[in-house]
Design an enzyme around this catalytic site. Sequence first.
Site, mmCIF file in Angstrom:
data_model
loop_
_atom_site.group_PDB
_atom_site.id
_atom_site.type_symbol
_atom_site.label_atom_id
_atom_site.label_comp_id
_atom_site.label_asym_id
_atom_site.label_seq_id
_atom_site.Cartn_x
_atom_site.Cartn_y
_atom_site.Cartn_z
ATOM 1 N N ASP A 103 26.761 -9.793 -24.550
ATOM 2 C CA ASP A 103 25.864 -8.357 -24.730
ATOM 3 C C ASP A 103 24.771 -8.758 -25.832
ATOM 4 O OD1 ASP A 103 27.953 -9.206 -26.739
ATOM 5 O OD2 ASP A 103 27.786 -7.110 -27.599
ATOM 6 N N GLU A 161 30.445 -8.218 -27.496
ATOM 7 C CA GLU A 161 30.995 -8.526 -28.928
ATOM 8 C C GLU A 161 30.403 -7.842 -30.038
ATOM 9 O OE1 GLU A 161 31.026 -10.451 -32.596
ATOM 10 O OE2 GLU A 161 28.996 -10.204 -31.581
HETATM 11 ZN ZN LIG Z 1 25.604 -9.985 -33.454
HETATM 12 ZN ZN LIG Z 2 26.509 -12.605 -32.055
#
Ligand SMILES: [Zn+2]
Ligand SMILES: [Zn+2]
Length: 418
Positions: A103, A161
Amino acid sequence: MKKSISLVLVTWLFLPCLGLDVETIKQIRQKAEQYYPQALTLRRHLHQCPELCFQEKETSEFIATFLEKLGLKVQTGIAGTGIKAILRGTRKKPVFAIRADMDALPITEQTDFPYASRNPGNMHACGHDAHMTNVLITAKILSDLRDRIPGTIVFIFQPCEEGPPPNQPGGAQAMIQEKVLRNPLVNAILGLHVLPGIPVGSIGIRTGPIMANVASFYVNIFGKASHGAFPHQGIDAIYVASSAIQQFQSLISRFRDPKEPAVLSVGKIKGGVRMNVIAEKVELEGTVRTFSFELQDKIAEGIEKILKGLAVAYGITYRFTFSKDAPFVYNDPELTEFFIPVFENILGKNQVQKVKPMCIAEDFSYYSHQIPTVFFFLGTGDTSPLHTPTFSVDEKILKIGPMLFAGAAIAYLEGFQP
Ligand SMILES: [Zn+2]
Ligand SMILES: [Zn+2]
């Protein structure tokens, strides 16, 4: 004489070198060099199409296509956009996993690169484009060496994440819930994060906790509005909030054992209507970073006590939410000690730095609380900080990451004895 020199040379080339023979290191290095132009193309493509948490659709399709072309068994749609690709070597077991996150962040890129973000408002400002590229090139190198891999390798590409919406599991949690570490049962997992401040060609690693427990807290302070000229007729939520922020820091400076690292930061404050109105409401948001759950709990209790005290002193009411996010990332001591000489053989002894625990967070921690894990920082030199609009990686790391991942995978499958 000549014969004995050849014999010595051959013996040296194939001498097992802490889980990895010299010839294998040479092959991995040659392949990382050979695939470097492709690594640049991959990374620049991924950099151009940054997608946010759980929206990594185009990214996921691109990755799956690449992995399928390598002949791997690819499973898509895990936790939405997540991918798992399986490379079978000469044996089924053991099973080693390598993970990348996919991401991007809601940041508007401010670089002049021809391959800058084409998704306005989104940017790969945390280097996940480089993480994905490293794992893709690793998959390519290890696919070439398939006949020499005594086990199975699982490549994991996880979404989100950077943090899910409140009260939702993030990418790693969601992938684990959807059994990414099963079928085949993964024995150990390796991950990395790019990090400015460590030179290119070096890494940072340590045994035990390497990244912090993270919690977020949200406080609403409710006072009573009045005219700014008559503060005594109201309850000033801004004044009480400023006092709260000051007192929260005492939890770090006065109530914590100084030997134990911890951070408390208030990152957002919002309240008030205009300059001559006593504010009725203030919202605060902050983060707490620790390396033990006990200290995390103590700080949460401390915030609540301070708020209760302010309620008694000033007559405010409050709402307080403390949300435990990612736990600390724990590097399995035995596995880390096994990988350090492998990394030293690939990079050089001085290029493997032993780092102190860092207060940044990583949802890789969820894997590390399931199975033995190792996580390290891949130096990207003197670049802008992570999460800034001018962040960029030094692209030379796209050779280094795959060498370390591929070397570690083969070394583990050949020689790790828990
Ligand atoms: Zn980050
Ligand atoms: Zn990262």
